[in-house]
Design a protein around this motif. Structure first.
Motif, PDB file in Angstrom:
ATOM      1  N   PRO A  85       0.837  -1.208   0.000  1.00 56.93           N
ATOM      2  CA  PRO A  85       0.000   0.000   0.000  1.00 56.93           C
ATOM      3  C   PRO A  85       0.872   1.259   0.000  1.00 56.93           C
ATOM      4  CG  PRO A  85      -0.641  -1.534   1.743  1.00 56.93           C
ATOM      5  CD  PRO A  85       0.665  -2.013   1.216  1.00 56.93           C
ATOM      6  N   PHE A  86       0.336   2.321  -0.585  1.00 55.23           N
ATOM      7  CA  PHE A  86       1.099   3.559  -0.702  1.00 55.23           C
ATOM      8  C   PHE A  86       1.411   4.147   0.673  1.00 55.23           C
ATOM      9  CE2 PHE A  86       2.339   7.766  -1.887  1.00 55.23           C
ATOM     10  CZ  PHE A  86       2.768   7.698  -3.207  1.00 55.23           C
ATOM     11  N   HIS A  87       0.422   4.131   1.571  1.00 55.78           N
ATOM     12  CA  HIS A  87       0.548   4.896   2.814  1.00 55.78           C
ATOM     13  C   HIS A  87       1.602   4.346   3.769  1.00 55.78           C
ATOM     14  CE1 HIS A  87      -2.071   1.623   4.234  1.00 55.78           C
ATOM     15  NE2 HIS A  87      -1.665   1.929   5.452  1.00 55.78           N
ATOM     16  N   CYS A  88       2.013   3.091   3.599  1.00 54.97           N
ATOM     17  CA  CYS A  88       3.017   2.538   4.514  1.00 54.97           C
ATOM     18  C   CYS A  88       4.263   2.072   3.761  1.00 54.97           C
ATOM     19  CB  CYS A  88       2.427   1.399   5.350  1.00 54.97           C
ATOM     20  SG  CYS A  88       1.694   0.055   4.387  1.00 54.97           S
ATOM     21  N   SER A  89       4.529   2.702   2.620  1.00 56.01           N
ATOM     22  CA  SER A  89       5.703   2.351   1.815  1.00 56.01           C
ATOM     23  C   SER A  89       6.738   3.464   1.854  1.00 56.01           C
ATOM     24  CB  SER A  89       5.288   2.093   0.362  1.00 56.01           C
ATOM     25  OG  SER A  89       4.434   0.977   0.269  1.00 56.01           O
ATOM     26  N   ASP A  90       8.002   3.083   1.658  1.00 59.07           N
ATOM     27  CA  ASP A  90       9.059   4.090   1.593  1.00 59.07           C
ATOM     28  C   ASP A  90       9.915   3.932   0.334  1.00 59.07           C
ATOM     29  OD1 ASP A  90      10.521   1.816   2.125  1.00 59.07           O
ATOM     30  OD2 ASP A  90      11.286   2.495   4.069  1.00 59.07           O
TER      31      ASP A  90
ATOM     32  N   ALA B 213      -8.066  -8.364  -6.625  1.00 60.00           N
ATOM     33  CA  ALA B 213      -7.155  -7.430  -7.277  1.00 60.00           C
ATOM     34  C   ALA B 213      -6.347  -8.117  -8.370  1.00 60.00           C
ATOM     35  CB  ALA B 213      -6.216  -6.808  -6.246  1.00 60.00           C
ATOM     36  N   ASN B 214      -6.155  -9.417  -8.253  1.00 58.19           N
ATOM     37  CA  ASN B 214      -5.306 -10.154  -9.185  1.00 58.19           C
ATOM     38  C   ASN B 214      -6.063 -11.100 -10.100  1.00 58.19           C
ATOM     39  OD1 ASN B 214      -3.741 -10.281  -6.178  1.00 58.19           O
ATOM     40  ND2 ASN B 214      -2.802  -9.095  -7.821  1.00 58.19           N
TER      41      ASN B 214
ATOM     42  N   ARG C  61       3.601  22.462 -13.142  1.00 60.77           N
ATOM     43  CA  ARG C  61       4.358  21.219 -13.013  1.00 60.77           C
ATOM     44  C   ARG C  61       3.590  20.102 -13.707  1.00 60.77           C
ATOM     45  NH1 ARG C  61       1.980  17.943  -9.136  1.00 60.77           N
ATOM     46  NH2 ARG C  61       0.825  18.928  -7.448  1.00 60.77           N
ATOM     47  N   HIS C  62       4.238  18.945 -13.807  1.00 60.40           N
ATOM     48  CA  HIS C  62       3.575  17.774 -14.370  1.00 60.40           C
ATOM     49  C   HIS C  62       2.792  17.051 -13.269  1.00 60.40           C
ATOM     50  CE1 HIS C  62       5.431  17.927 -18.358  1.00 60.40           C
ATOM     51  NE2 HIS C  62       6.492  18.421 -17.739  1.00 60.40           N
ATOM     52  N   GLN C  63       1.647  16.510 -13.642  1.00 64.52           N
ATOM     53  CA  GLN C  63       0.783  15.831 -12.670  1.00 64.52           C
ATOM     54  C   GLN C  63       1.495  14.651 -12.009  1.00 64.52           C
ATOM     55  OE1 GLN C  63      -1.922  12.768 -13.839  1.00 64.52           O
ATOM     56  NE2 GLN C  63      -1.731  13.285 -16.004  1.00 64.52           N
ATOM     57  N   ILE C  64       1.041  14.309 -10.805  1.00 61.86           N
ATOM     58  CA  ILE C  64       1.571  13.156 -10.068  1.00 61.86           C
ATOM     59  C   ILE C  64       0.416  12.211  -9.746  1.00 61.86           C
ATOM     60  CG2 ILE C  64       2.806  12.365  -8.019  1.00 61.86           C
ATOM     61  CD1 ILE C  64       3.961  15.219  -7.790  1.00 61.86           C
ATOM     62  N   ASN C  65       0.563  10.977 -10.167  1.00 61.09           N
ATOM     63  CA  ASN C  65      -0.431   9.942  -9.902  1.00 61.09           C
ATOM     64  C   ASN C  65       0.144   8.990  -8.852  1.00 61.09           C
ATOM     65  OD1 ASN C  65      -2.502   8.106 -10.020  1.00 61.09           O
ATOM     66  ND2 ASN C  65      -1.938   7.265 -12.009  1.00 61.09           N
ATOM     67  N   MET C  66      -0.442   8.983  -7.666  1.00 68.50           N
ATOM     68  CA  MET C  66       0.013   8.115  -6.575  1.00 68.50           C
ATOM     69  C   MET C  66      -0.901   6.894  -6.527  1.00 68.50           C
ATOM     70  SD  MET C  66       0.667  11.189  -3.855  1.00 68.50           S
ATOM     71  CE  MET C  66      -0.694  12.129  -4.539  1.00 68.50           C
ATOM     72  N   ALA C  67      -0.360   5.736  -6.884  1.00 67.65           N
ATOM     73  CA  ALA C  67      -1.228   4.569  -7.058  1.00 67.65           C
ATOM     74  C   ALA C  67      -0.501   3.290  -6.683  1.00 67.65           C
ATOM     75  CB  ALA C  67      -1.703   4.481  -8.507  1.00 67.65           C
ATOM     76  N   ASP C  68      -1.114   2.507  -5.784  1.00 67.31           N
ATOM     77  CA  ASP C  68      -0.592   1.163  -5.573  1.00 67.31           C
ATOM     78  C   ASP C  68      -1.391   0.188  -6.431  1.00 67.31           C
ATOM     79  OD1 ASP C  68      -2.792  -0.110  -4.060  1.00 67.31           O
ATOM     80  OD2 ASP C  68      -2.225   1.219  -2.411  1.00 67.31           O
ATOM     81  N   SER C  69      -0.961  -1.045  -6.464  1.00 69.34           N
ATOM     82  CA  SER C  69      -1.553  -2.038  -7.360  1.00 69.34           C
ATOM     83  C   SER C  69      -2.590  -2.912  -6.681  1.00 69.34           C
ATOM     84  CB  SER C  69      -0.448  -2.936  -7.944  1.00 69.34           C
ATOM     85  OG  SER C  69       0.508  -2.175  -8.621  1.00 69.34           O
ATOM     86  N   GLY C  70      -2.681  -2.829  -5.343  1.00 73.08           N
ATOM     87  CA  GLY C  70      -3.542  -3.757  -4.624  1.00 73.08           C
ATOM     88  C   GLY C  70      -2.954  -5.164  -4.638  1.00 73.08           C
ATOM     89  N   TRP C  71      -3.582  -6.038  -3.863  1.00 65.86           N
ATOM     90  CA  TRP C  71      -3.167  -7.441  -3.866  1.00 65.86           C
ATOM     91  C   TRP C  71      -4.264  -8.291  -3.232  1.00 65.86           C
ATOM     92  CZ3 TRP C  71       0.338  -9.902  -6.541  1.00 65.86           C
ATOM     93  CH2 TRP C  71       0.634 -11.223  -6.231  1.00 65.86           C
ATOM     94  N   GLY C  72      -4.703  -9.302  -3.924  1.00 63.41           N
ATOM     95  CA  GLY C  72      -5.714 -10.201  -3.373  1.00 63.41           C
ATOM     96  C   GLY C  72      -6.994  -9.463  -3.028  1.00 63.41           C
ATOM     97  N   SER C  73      -7.385  -9.533  -1.754  1.00 66.47           N
ATOM     98  CA  SER C  73      -8.624  -8.899  -1.317  1.00 66.47           C
ATOM     99  C   SER C  73      -8.479  -7.399  -1.093  1.00 66.47           C
ATOM    100  CB  SER C  73      -9.112  -9.557  -0.012  1.00 66.47           C
ATOM    101  OG  SER C  73      -8.122  -9.438   0.996  1.00 66.47           O
ATOM    102  N   ARG C  74      -7.239  -6.887  -1.136  1.00 68.04           N
ATOM    103  CA  ARG C  74      -7.006  -5.440  -0.976  1.00 68.04           C
ATOM    104  C   ARG C  74      -6.962  -4.793  -2.352  1.00 68.04           C
ATOM    105  NH1 ARG C  74      -2.306  -2.857  -1.323  1.00 68.04           N
ATOM    106  NH2 ARG C  74      -1.121  -4.754  -0.918  1.00 68.04           N
ATOM    107  N   GLY C  75      -7.965  -3.991  -2.636  1.00 67.04           N
ATOM    108  CA  GLY C  75      -8.039  -3.343  -3.938  1.00 67.04           C
ATOM    109  C   GLY C  75      -7.024  -2.221  -4.079  1.00 67.04           C
ATOM    110  N   PRO C  76      -6.689  -1.839  -5.308  1.00 69.15           N
ATOM    111  CA  PRO C  76      -5.765  -0.717  -5.516  1.00 69.15           C
ATOM    112  C   PRO C  76      -6.383   0.600  -5.076  1.00 69.15           C
ATOM    113  CG  PRO C  76      -6.692  -1.457  -7.602  1.00 69.15           C
ATOM    114  CD  PRO C  76      -7.146  -2.428  -6.573  1.00 69.15           C
TER     115      PRO C  76
END
Length: 358
Positions: free
Chosen positions: A29-34, A267-268, A99-114
């Protein structure tokens, strides 16, 4: 299937607003990634990538931030996709400039949707204007067989709405075919519904190819369609056909109509299908199971493959099958755009042949 201009330099010319996408690694997930991957992206350039990777000449019309390292990254990416590009450069001027747009997106996995969030504040693409492009050169002297327009750009700002309308008029005058993917976004339309409805209907009236899902046709063109989303989408195919027939009556000069069918199991794991109509015939691909690494760009991959088929002179059924397969291919990649190795790879996906290819 659709007669195309024979003396055009470009197979496709595509207006777009380029940006970047940040995606966490390893499907986190985006919110807990570095740690993130960055790619250059736009829905419209995603469409053109199918043809450009398969050897057809494609040109992107866009805008850049002058002296920006992100703009440099985007230009190099487009060149790596074998695409020509042109467009004005705007000075950032100060830290609060364009500036150029920024798209913040994770891919999801299994039961967790993107999960996806677009940050488009100050987006340089909002400044797209025909005064910055020589339309007689682009569409007359150089020429395009197909000009692909998207509702995302047509609704992005008041300036880009007029830009897309003028592009459609100029391209039509010079003999290009117009492809229009309606791509409704409620946040873009808020407070501008009447104006955008009129502009979208005019672009649609100039279009040879109209593409959209059930919500797009209803919300952009006011044509009644089946309820959006839900399960057992196969049972709704007759409703989709009825919707397309209603669109045909409204836009009798349009030749090809297309919509994708997607039902999400996880998600997959998706069920992926399509309907394409040409004349009185329907090419229906009932939803089939596909594996998904990242769903973003799958619909653009379908459109790209469909238009590649049109450019090759294929009939509606063959073009629909190829589009289904390029959409399925894109869903197996970490990039937003499909990158087919060759036509054989695409047709092996259509045939369900995942064996080793030598």
């Amino acid at each position: 299937m659709i007669e195309l201009r024979s003396d055009a330099k470009y197979a496709m010319v595509i207006p777009t607003s380029m940006g970047i996408r940040l995606t966490p690694v390893d499907h986190q997930p985006f919110h807990c990634s570095d740690t993130f991957k960055m790619q250059a992206t736009s829905a419209e350039s995603n469409v053109g990538s199918i043809s450009s990777f398969l050897g057809l000449p494609v040109k992107i019309l866009t805008a850049f931030v002058k002296d920006s390292p992100v703009a440099r990254f985007i230009k190099d990416d487009l060149a790596g996709r074998h695409m020509d590009f042109e467009g004005p450069e705007f000075v950032q001027d100060n830290p609060w400039g364009v500036r150029h747009q920024i798209n913040m997106a994770d891919s999801g996995w299994g039961s967790r949707g993107p999960r996806v969030q677009n940050d488009r504040a100050g987006e340089v693409g909002c400044k797209l204007n025909v005064k910055d492009f020589d339309l007689d050169r682009i569409f007359g002297t150089e020429g395009a067989k197909i000009v692909h327009l998207s509702g995302l750009i047509a609704a992005l700002s008041e300036e880009t709405s007029e830009f897309c309308l003028e592009i459609a008029r100029a391209a039509k005058k010079h003999g290009s075919r117009i492809s229009f993917d309606l791509n409704h976004r409620a946040s873009f339309w808020k407070g501008r519904e009447d104006q955008l409805a009129a502009q979208f209907k005019e672009i649609a009236s100039l279009s040879d190819i109209l593409i959209g899902n059930e919500e797009d046709f209803q919300l952009c063109l006011g044509v009644e369609g089946p309820e959006a989303g839900g399960s057992d989408i196969t049972a709704k195919i007759d409703g989709f056909k009825e919707m397309i027939n209603r669109v045909k009556k409204e836009y009798a000069d349009t030749t090809l109509f297309a919509t994708t069918l997607r039902e999400v199991e996880s998600a997959n794991l998706h069920h992926w299908g399509a309907i394409v109509s040409h004349g009185t015939e329907f090419a229906v691909i009932e939803p089939r199971e596909i594996g998904v690494i990242d769903r973003i760009g799958g619909g653009d991959g379908f459109v790209g493959g469909l238009l590649y088929g049109v450019l090759q002179g294929w009939d509606a059924e063959k073009s629909a099958q190829f589009g289904w397969a390029t959409g399925a291919l894109t869903a197996t990649l970490y990039t937003d755009y499909g990158q087919p190795a060759d036509e054989d790879q695409v047709w092996s996906i259509w045939k369900g042949n995942a064996r080793v290819q030598r």
